[in-house]
Design a protein around this motif. Structure first.
Motif, PDB file in Angstrom:
ATOM      1  N   THR A 309       0.980  -1.226  -0.074  1.00  0.00           N
ATOM      2  CA  THR A 309      -0.009   0.018   0.085  1.00  0.00           C
ATOM      3  C   THR A 309       0.970   1.366  -0.012  1.00  0.00           C
ATOM      4  N   LEU A 310       0.601   2.095  -0.976  1.00  0.00           N
ATOM      5  CA  LEU A 310       1.540   3.387  -1.168  1.00  0.00           C
ATOM      6  C   LEU A 310       0.665   4.507  -0.640  1.00  0.00           C
ATOM      7  N   MET A 311       1.428   5.345   0.095  1.00  0.00           N
ATOM      8  CA  MET A 311       0.749   6.658   0.708  1.00  0.00           C
ATOM      9  C   MET A 311       1.626   7.846   0.247  1.00  0.00           C
ATOM     10  N   ARG A 312       0.345   8.672  -0.269  1.00  0.00           N
ATOM     11  CA  ARG A 312       1.075   9.875  -0.977  1.00  0.00           C
ATOM     12  C   ARG A 312       1.532  10.892   0.034  1.00  0.00           C
ATOM     13  N   THR A 313       2.830  11.390  -0.215  1.00  0.00           N
ATOM     14  CA  THR A 313       3.378  12.320   0.970  1.00  0.00           C
ATOM     15  C   THR A 313       2.791  13.793   0.594  1.00  0.00           C
ATOM     16  N   THR A 314       2.656  14.503   1.890  1.00  0.00           N
ATOM     17  CA  THR A 314       2.010  15.582   1.891  1.00  0.00           C
ATOM     18  C   THR A 314       3.075  16.934   1.609  1.00  0.00           C
ATOM     19  N   PRO A 315       2.580  18.205   1.466  1.00  0.00           N
ATOM     20  CA  PRO A 315       3.628  19.230   1.398  1.00  0.00           C
ATOM     21  C   PRO A 315       4.403  19.325   2.855  1.00  0.00           C
ATOM     22  N   GLU A 316       3.893  19.131   3.807  1.00  0.00           N
ATOM     23  CA  GLU A 316       4.456  19.299   4.926  1.00  0.00           C
ATOM     24  C   GLU A 316       5.450  18.263   5.120  1.00  0.00           C
ATOM     25  N   GLU A 317       5.333  16.908   4.748  1.00  0.00           N
ATOM     26  CA  GLU A 317       6.139  15.824   4.831  1.00  0.00           C
ATOM     27  C   GLU A 317       7.478  16.205   3.790  1.00  0.00           C
ATOM     28  N   ASN A 318       6.991  16.757   2.757  1.00  0.00           N
ATOM     29  CA  ASN A 318       7.921  16.989   1.565  1.00  0.00           C
ATOM     30  C   ASN A 318       8.872  17.950   2.198  1.00  0.00           C
ATOM     31  N   GLN A 319       8.601  18.968   2.663  1.00  0.00           N
ATOM     32  CA  GLN A 319       9.290  20.055   3.483  1.00  0.00           C
ATOM     33  C   GLN A 319      10.245  19.387   4.236  1.00  0.00           C
ATOM     34  N   GLN A 320       9.731  18.377   5.191  1.00  0.00           N
ATOM     35  CA  GLN A 320      10.810  17.983   6.005  1.00  0.00           C
ATOM     36  C   GLN A 320      11.914  17.050   5.274  1.00  0.00           C
ATOM     37  N   MET A 321      11.314  16.350   4.490  1.00  0.00           N
ATOM     38  CA  MET A 321      12.381  15.610   3.516  1.00  0.00           C
ATOM     39  C   MET A 321      13.482  16.495   2.896  1.00  0.00           C
ATOM     40  N   GLY A 322      13.060  17.422   2.318  1.00  0.00           N
ATOM     41  CA  GLY A 322      13.948  18.360   1.515  1.00  0.00           C
ATOM     42  C   GLY A 322      15.018  18.819   2.663  1.00  0.00           C
ATOM     43  N   ARG A 323      14.712  19.276   3.962  1.00  0.00           N
ATOM     44  CA  ARG A 323      15.687  19.859   4.958  1.00  0.00           C
ATOM     45  C   ARG A 323      16.518  18.588   5.203  1.00  0.00           C
ATOM     46  N   TRP A 324      15.898  17.461   5.378  1.00  0.00           N
ATOM     47  CA  TRP A 324      16.907  16.184   6.011  1.00  0.00           C
ATOM     48  C   TRP A 324      17.799  15.879   5.071  1.00  0.00           C
ATOM     49  N   ILE A 325      17.294  15.919   3.429  1.00  0.00           N
ATOM     50  CA  ILE A 325      18.217  15.606   2.728  1.00  0.00           C
ATOM     51  C   ILE A 325      19.497  16.612   2.393  1.00  0.00           C
ATOM     52  N   ALA A 326      19.178  17.948   2.405  1.00  0.00           N
ATOM     53  CA  ALA A 326      19.910  18.959   2.380  1.00  0.00           C
ATOM     54  C   ALA A 326      21.087  18.821   3.620  1.00  0.00           C
ATOM     55  N   GLN A 327      20.488  18.758   4.661  1.00  0.00           N
ATOM     56  CA  GLN A 327      21.673  18.603   5.718  1.00  0.00           C
ATOM     57  C   GLN A 327      22.481  17.448   5.777  1.00  0.00           C
ATOM     58  N   LYS A 328      21.950  16.308   4.916  1.00  0.00           N
ATOM     59  CA  LYS A 328      22.940  15.094   5.072  1.00  0.00           C
ATOM     60  C   LYS A 328      23.953  15.602   3.597  1.00  0.00           C
ATOM     61  N   LEU A 329      23.487  16.111   2.683  1.00  0.00           N
ATOM     62  CA  LEU A 329      24.287  16.504   1.526  1.00  0.00           C
ATOM     63  C   LEU A 329      25.049  17.677   1.694  1.00  0.00           C
ATOM     64  N   ASN A 330      24.854  18.418   2.583  1.00  0.00           N
ATOM     65  CA  ASN A 330      26.057  19.648   3.101  1.00  0.00           C
ATOM     66  C   ASN A 330      27.127  18.971   3.661  1.00  0.00           C
ATOM     67  N   ARG A 331      27.145  17.844   4.257  1.00  0.00           N
ATOM     68  CA  ARG A 331      28.345  17.152   4.795  1.00  0.00           C
ATOM     69  C   ARG A 331      29.206  16.718   3.548  1.00  0.00           C
ATOM     70  N   CYS A 332      28.847  16.584   2.269  1.00  0.00           N
ATOM     71  CA  CYS A 332      29.345  15.947   1.358  1.00  0.00           C
ATOM     72  C   CYS A 332      30.433  16.786   0.713  1.00  0.00           C
ATOM     73  N   ASP A 333      31.708  16.619   0.488  1.00  0.00           N
ATOM     74  CA  ASP A 333      32.538  17.284  -0.132  1.00  0.00           C
ATOM     75  C   ASP A 333      33.197  17.090  -1.430  1.00  0.00           C
ATOM     76  N   GLY A 334      32.684  15.759  -1.973  1.00  0.00           N
ATOM     77  CA  GLY A 334      32.787  15.388  -3.114  1.00  0.00           C
ATOM     78  C   GLY A 334      32.134  16.125  -4.172  1.00  0.00           C
ATOM     79  N   GLU A 335      32.074  15.591  -5.401  1.00  0.00           N
ATOM     80  CA  GLU A 335      31.340  15.944  -6.638  1.00  0.00           C
ATOM     81  C   GLU A 335      29.925  15.526  -6.413  1.00  0.00           C
ATOM     82  N   ILE A 336      28.863  16.430  -6.312  1.00  0.00           N
ATOM     83  CA  ILE A 336      27.509  16.110  -6.039  1.00  0.00           C
ATOM     84  C   ILE A 336      26.631  16.804  -6.813  1.00  0.00           C
ATOM     85  N   ARG A 337      25.725  16.198  -7.429  1.00  0.00           N
ATOM     86  CA  ARG A 337      24.733  16.737  -8.262  1.00  0.00           C
ATOM     87  C   ARG A 337      23.188  16.436  -8.018  1.00  0.00           C
ATOM     88  N   PHE A 338      22.476  17.273  -7.502  1.00  0.00           N
ATOM     89  CA  PHE A 338      21.193  16.883  -7.175  1.00  0.00           C
ATOM     90  C   PHE A 338      20.241  17.312  -8.174  1.00  0.00           C
TER      91      PHE A 338
END
Length: 406
Positions: A309-338
């Motif tokens: 069963t798949l559940m659609r993510t909400t705008p609020e959840e997507n905001q939280q994911m955007g912040r979480w992923i950004a925090q993780k990628l900000n620690r990456c010093d190699g070549e990164i393209r999102f």
């Protein structure tokens, strides 16, 4: 006769499994291979025959010393010895393979150390626990589990057969393990993450890359992402196309195919070149409809099949994911393209499909844009195309080539 470098390490608790370890040791030695026996006994004991590596030696690898292992509390002792053995094994440079023998305690002692070894080193655990849920023992590693049938407690007509098979299996894994031609003659390996709803994208990518690269596709089911990151940490991957990052949805919102807190950590540690995207970030995965948590009962669902069963993510959840992923990628010093496919994140997130929701997608785009610290090496690209479109795959191919050229 071929010569083989290193030792087959055999680990167990000698206070209860002395006969077993020396039985398999002799079989392996008779196959012409070198053995190193390791004692993981967690309490002081007098042994008739000692292992090559004593329990004291292993216990002293614990950060707090042997006293942390020989503490008198069985549960704490097993946990401490497991940590000490992991540190000991990580420090060895001559591990050709490892064979473990144990019940529940021994399996919990030995398999964490097996997990820290690189993928490709043969690992076999003979265990009473092998007929149940073994995911905790395996982790993201290539550990083989063999059910002991009887308890690992003495030699008998059954245990001799099982242990002999185990000894011959690990010996054969070493004996026939030729030095890989790989590093010089095979194509460089790249990893790609895929889900059913991003299959078209990844298939297009592999079709265009497979002549030049060895394409390893990982199913983004939690364990798939962990397995990929295990290979990244082992420096076995040339580059990564982490297109399907949906495991983050499940981690943050209680789905069943979750990554863990360390997702993207291997990229940061190794600086492996990586192109990422937001494939399937529009959904959280659950099992049968009855398994969906009560707090989500009024949400939008898509019934993929009777068990998913798949559940659609909400705008609020997507905001939280955007912040979480950004925090993780900000620690990456190699070549990164999102790269963000603004026309939709999955086969269900396209105009006319059940999960089409531009506002929810935009919430993720805004949060990632606001929180990702871009640099010359860490860049964010907005694509006008859908994740499964030919145009998007072409952009990914070009980004991948650009970071490799650097």
């Amino acid at each position: 006769m071929k010569k083989h470098q290193g030792f087959i390490y055999i680990a167990t608790t000698l206070d209860t499994k002395s006969a077993e370890i020396f039985y398999v040791s002799e079989i392996i030695k008779n196959a012409g291979l070198s053995v190193r026996t390791v004692d993981l006994t967690t309490q002081p004991t007098q042994l008739e025959k000692n292992a090559d590596v004593s329990a004291d030696t292993i216990a002293n690898y614990h950060p707090l010393g042997a006293k942390a292992v020989f503490c008198g509390d069985r549960g704490k002792a097993i946990e401490a010895m497991a940590q000490a053995f992991s540190l000991y094994l990580a420090a060895q440079t001559d591990v050709a393979a490892i064979l473990g023998l144990g019940g529940s305690g021994g399996t919990a002692l030995i398999t964490p150390a097996m997990q820290i070894l690189p993928v490709g080193i043969p690992k076999l655990m003979v265990s009473t626990m092998a007929s149940g849920d073994i995911s905790g023992y395996i982790g993201a590693s290539d550990i083989s589990m063999m059910y002991s049938v009887t308890d690992v407690s003495g030699l008998n007509i059954i245990s001799r057969k099982v242990l002999k098979n185990a000894a011959n299996q690990i010996a054969g894994a070493v004996w026939f393990n030729q030095d890989d031609e790989d590093t010089t003659t095979l194509k460089p390996a790249i990893a790609l993450t895929m889900f059913g709803v991003t299959t078209s994208c990844v298939q297009q990518l592999t079709a265009k890359l497979e002549d030049e690269f060895d394409c390893l596709v990982f199913h983004a089911t939690g364990s798939g992402g962990k397995a990929m990151e295990k290979l990244i940490d082992s420096n076995l991957l040339h580059s990564v196309l982490d297109i399907t990052t949906t495991e983050v949805c499940d981690f943050l919102f209680g789905g069943v195919l979750a990554c863990d807190e360390d997702r993207f950590g291997a990229i940061a540690r190794t600086q492996t070149p990586c192109v990422l995207s937001c494939g399937a970030l529009d959904m959280v995965n659950f099992g049968r409809p009855a398994t969906v948590p009560e707090q989500y009962r009024d949400r939008q669902f898509y019934h993929h099949n009777s068990q998913v069963t798949l559940m659609r993510t909400t705008p609020e959840e997507n905001q939280q994911m955007g912040r979480w992923i950004a925090q993780k990628l900000n620690r990456c010093d190699g070549e990164i393209r999102f790269i963000i496919p603004t026309a939709g994140f999955s086969a269900l997130d396209i105009e006319g499909a059940p999960f089409w929701d531009p506002l929810a997608d935009q919430a993720f785009i805004d949060a990632l844009t606001e929180n990702l610290i871009t640099t010359a090496k860490r860049q964010l690209i907005l694509s006008p195309y859908h994740v499964n479109s030919a145009e998007f795959s072409e952009q990914v191919i070009q980004l991948h080539q650009d970071i490799l050229n650097k």
